[in-house]
Design a protein around this motif. Structure first.
Motif, PDB file in Angstrom:
ATOM      1  N   GLY A  96       3.848  12.652  51.437  1.00 51.09           N
ATOM      2  CA  GLY A  96       3.951  13.018  52.807  1.00 51.09           C
ATOM      3  C   GLY A  96       2.731  12.394  53.672  1.00 51.09           C
ATOM      4  O   GLY A  96       2.932  12.363  54.710  1.00 51.09           O
ATOM      5  N   LEU A  99       1.585  12.830  57.680  1.00 50.00           N
ATOM      6  CA  LEU A  99       1.909  14.110  58.005  1.00 50.00           C
ATOM      7  C   LEU A  99       0.847  15.137  58.123  1.00 50.00           C
ATOM      8  O   LEU A  99       0.744  16.055  58.813  1.00 50.00           O
ATOM      9  CB  LEU A  99       3.356  14.539  57.658  1.00 50.00           C
ATOM     10  N   ASP A 137       9.637  11.081  59.812  1.00 44.71           N
ATOM     11  CA  ASP A 137      10.625  11.934  60.313  1.00 44.71           C
ATOM     12  C   ASP A 137      10.110  12.534  61.708  1.00 44.71           C
ATOM     13  O   ASP A 137       9.005  13.643  61.670  1.00 44.71           O
ATOM     14  CB  ASP A 137      11.118  12.874  59.366  1.00 44.71           C
ATOM     15  N   LYS A 139      11.518  15.231  63.279  1.00 46.34           N
ATOM     16  CA  LYS A 139      11.575  16.807  63.211  1.00 46.34           C
ATOM     17  C   LYS A 139      10.509  17.276  62.348  1.00 46.34           C
ATOM     18  O   LYS A 139      10.090  18.286  63.033  1.00 46.34           O
ATOM     19  CB  LYS A 139      13.043  17.275  62.647  1.00 46.34           C
ATOM     20  N   LEU A 140      10.100  16.966  61.321  1.00 45.48           N
ATOM     21  CA  LEU A 140       8.861  17.276  60.553  1.00 45.48           C
ATOM     22  C   LEU A 140       7.652  17.135  61.321  1.00 45.48           C
ATOM     23  O   LEU A 140       6.680  18.016  61.201  1.00 45.48           O
ATOM     24  CB  LEU A 140       8.941  16.883  59.250  1.00 45.48           C
ATOM     25  N   THR A 144       5.449  20.344  62.191  1.00 43.36           N
ATOM     26  CA  THR A 144       4.023  20.608  61.469  1.00 43.36           C
ATOM     27  C   THR A 144       2.959  20.723  62.634  1.00 43.36           C
ATOM     28  O   THR A 144       1.900  21.280  62.494  1.00 43.36           O
ATOM     29  CB  THR A 144       3.714  19.389  60.603  1.00 43.36           C
ATOM     30  N   TYR A 193       3.784  22.649  52.012  1.00 48.92           N
ATOM     31  CA  TYR A 193       5.442  22.331  52.586  1.00 48.92           C
ATOM     32  C   TYR A 193       5.523  21.142  52.865  1.00 48.92           C
ATOM     33  O   TYR A 193       6.682  20.537  52.437  1.00 48.92           O
ATOM     34  CB  TYR A 193       5.493  23.351  53.637  1.00 48.92           C
ATOM     35  N   VAL A 194       4.418  20.212  53.519  1.00 48.49           N
ATOM     36  CA  VAL A 194       4.795  18.880  53.626  1.00 48.49           C
ATOM     37  C   VAL A 194       4.960  18.135  52.485  1.00 48.49           C
ATOM     38  O   VAL A 194       5.966  17.285  52.186  1.00 48.49           O
ATOM     39  CB  VAL A 194       3.660  18.234  54.666  1.00 48.49           C
ATOM     40  N   TRP A 197       8.423  18.918  50.973  1.00 46.75           N
ATOM     41  CA  TRP A 197       9.574  18.211  51.689  1.00 46.75           C
ATOM     42  C   TRP A 197       9.614  16.856  51.443  1.00 46.75           C
ATOM     43  O   TRP A 197      10.486  16.284  51.108  1.00 46.75           O
ATOM     44  CB  TRP A 197       9.255  18.481  53.218  1.00 46.75           C
ATOM     45  N   TYR A 402      12.583  22.980  64.757  1.00 46.82           N
ATOM     46  CA  TYR A 402      12.114  22.399  63.716  1.00 46.82           C
ATOM     47  C   TYR A 402      10.707  22.774  63.064  1.00 46.82           C
ATOM     48  O   TYR A 402      10.248  22.753  61.954  1.00 46.82           O
ATOM     49  CB  TYR A 402      11.197  20.975  64.569  1.00 46.82           C
ATOM     50  N   THR A 403      10.302  24.050  63.926  1.00 46.10           N
ATOM     51  CA  THR A 403       8.997  24.765  63.567  1.00 46.10           C
ATOM     52  C   THR A 403       9.334  25.838  62.637  1.00 46.10           C
ATOM     53  O   THR A 403       8.326  26.632  62.220  1.00 46.10           O
ATOM     54  CB  THR A 403       8.364  25.196  64.575  1.00 46.10           C
TER      55      THR A 403
END
Length: 435
Positions: A96, A99, A137, A139-140, A144, A193-194, A197, A402-403
């Motif tokens: 990630g 991010l 990305d 959206k991510l 986040t 989660y990051v 993903w 997205y959230t």
């Protein structure tokens, strides 16, 4: 008039006034006036004067404008840019990569801001251009940022914790330290989660940056020194017993002014803008608290809170069932009100139920902050969503989608705090009860 009928009328009236666009404070006070006038023997003017004075005459509330002012000053410094430069080399090796700057940056800035929207705006202003430029990305990145921005409510110093403490007569210092472990837990869930993903979507991750040597990481960490000193000055003075929460707020303002001057960001225009911004926000919150205090007093005269507590008590709900109902209640309320309004509006009604159930009020404060955090990213009145909409121009409902994964992680965090209350209570009991 039956209490149930009166309660229904007042609820409908409140939402009707709010839907008209009237200021929240005036809406609360207006409903309070109607409630008081249903009791012929109760003088509305006297109740208004005494309730507002009682709500305003609190030394603990002095911390509120101070922490808001501190956040306004820091918003206008290079502190957030320096924080990105200091954190980026350390997270590049994690799945990630950059991010994580959204999550870790929001968690760190929350420790000197106290506001969810300010945390989201400040970190987003720095991290979003960098992330998009490097091909992350979108959206991510937005998801986040919106979710991690809510850490500004949970990690001390927190403006909403001060409001809750004033409304329920609890210790601000205890609430502050009770939010530390839940805040770290929530940030860890977000970072986890990051990483998951990124591992599952390697094709959507940009090429890795060149590996930075350990020595260069240490050198880059010098940018974090001012922020660390500020956190130690504010939080350390409270937990070290040197200053109360109110006094620590003044320490924070002083240190932020010194750092702003040292970084070359303190000029008359920035000082004036920070002072006026803090004054506007503080007056808004104080006005809402005054209106809510009048409504709270009026509700007491009508007997609605007591009747509601007895009505819910008649169902003999288990504690977990009561908390589940309250969670849905706060999330639904968050679709229409901001976090501070939610806390001050519901205190009079919810506290009798909470006390009857035997919940620790410090623990319940952390629970409330967590569910209010969830409301910060639920449309149509999700403040963090509005912040990101203003920064990106994207539709607020798209940002909310997205959230969604982070919203679900907040639900997990609420469940963990309910199942394991010591997550919130261990630090306060260790640091304060041992004295």
């Amino acid at each position: 008039m039956e209490i149930v009928e009166l309660a229904a009328i007042l609820i409908v009236l409140l939402f009707a006034i709010l839907a008209s666009g009237m200021w929240i404070a005036l809406a609360l006070a207006g409903v309070g006036l109607v409630a008081v006038m249903t009791k012929v023997a109760t003088p509305p003017g006297q109740v208004l004067a005494t309730s507002i004075w009682a709500a305003s005459n609190s030394w603990d509330l002095t911390a509120l404008p101070m922490f808001i002012w501190m956040g306004e000053i820091l918003y206008r410094t290079r502190l957030s840019e320096d924080m990105f430069e200091g954190l980026a080399p350390w997270v590049q090796g994690l799945p990630g990569r950059l991010l994580h700057v959204n999550v870790v940056g929001c968690a760190i800035f929350a420790a000197v801001s106290g506001s969810s929207a300010a945390t989201c705006a400040t970190i987003g202003r720095i991290s979003l251009p960098e992330l998009l430029k490097r091909g992350y990305d979108i959206k991510l990145a937005l998801g986040t940022l919106a979710g991690s921005g809510t850490l500004g409510l949970l990690i001390p110093p927190s403006i909403i914790m001060i409001v809750y403490a004033a409304a329920t007569d609890q210790s601000i210092a205890r609430l502050f330290i009770a939010g530390v472990l839940p805040g770290v837990m929530l940030a860890t869930l977000f970072s986890g989660y990051v990483m998951i993903w990124a591992l599952l979507n390697k094709d959507r991750m940009p090429p890795p940056d060149p590996v930075t040597s350990f020595a260069n990481r240490v050198v880059a960490s010098r940018h974090l020194i001012p922020l660390i000193l500020l956190i130690l000055g504010v939080i350390g003075s409270i937990y070290g017993g040197i200053a109360s929460a109110t006094e620590a707020a003044v320490v924070g303002v002083f240190l932020s002014l010194v750092m702003s001057w040292w970084m070359g960001s303190l000029d008359w225009a920035n000082f004036r803008a920070a002072l006026l911004g803090a004054a506007r926000t503080s007056c808004m919150i104080a006005f809402i608290l005054a209106g809510a205090a009048y409504l709270t007093a009026a509700m007491g005269f009508t007997g609605i809170p007591r009747a509601l507590a007895e009505w819910i008590g008649a169902f003999n709900l288990a504690n977990w069932q009561l908390l589940t109902a309250l969670t849905f209640f706060y999330v639904m309320l968050g679709c229409f009100l901001d976090g501070i309004s939610m806390v001050v509006l519901t205190t009079a009604v919810i506290m009798p139920l909470v006390e009857k159930a035997g919940f620790d009020l410090i623990w319940f404060g952390i629970y409330v902050v967590l569910v209010v955090e969830m409301a910060q990213i639920t449309p149509p009145v999700g403040f963090n969503l509005y912040v990101l909409q203003g920064m990106t121009g994207r539709n607020i409902f798209s940002i909310a989608s997205y959230t969604l994964p982070l919203f679900l992680l907040m639900c997990v965090a609420v469940g963990m705090v309910i199942a394991f209350p010591q997550i919130a209570l261990w630090l306060p009991s260790t640091m304060f009860d041992a004295r």
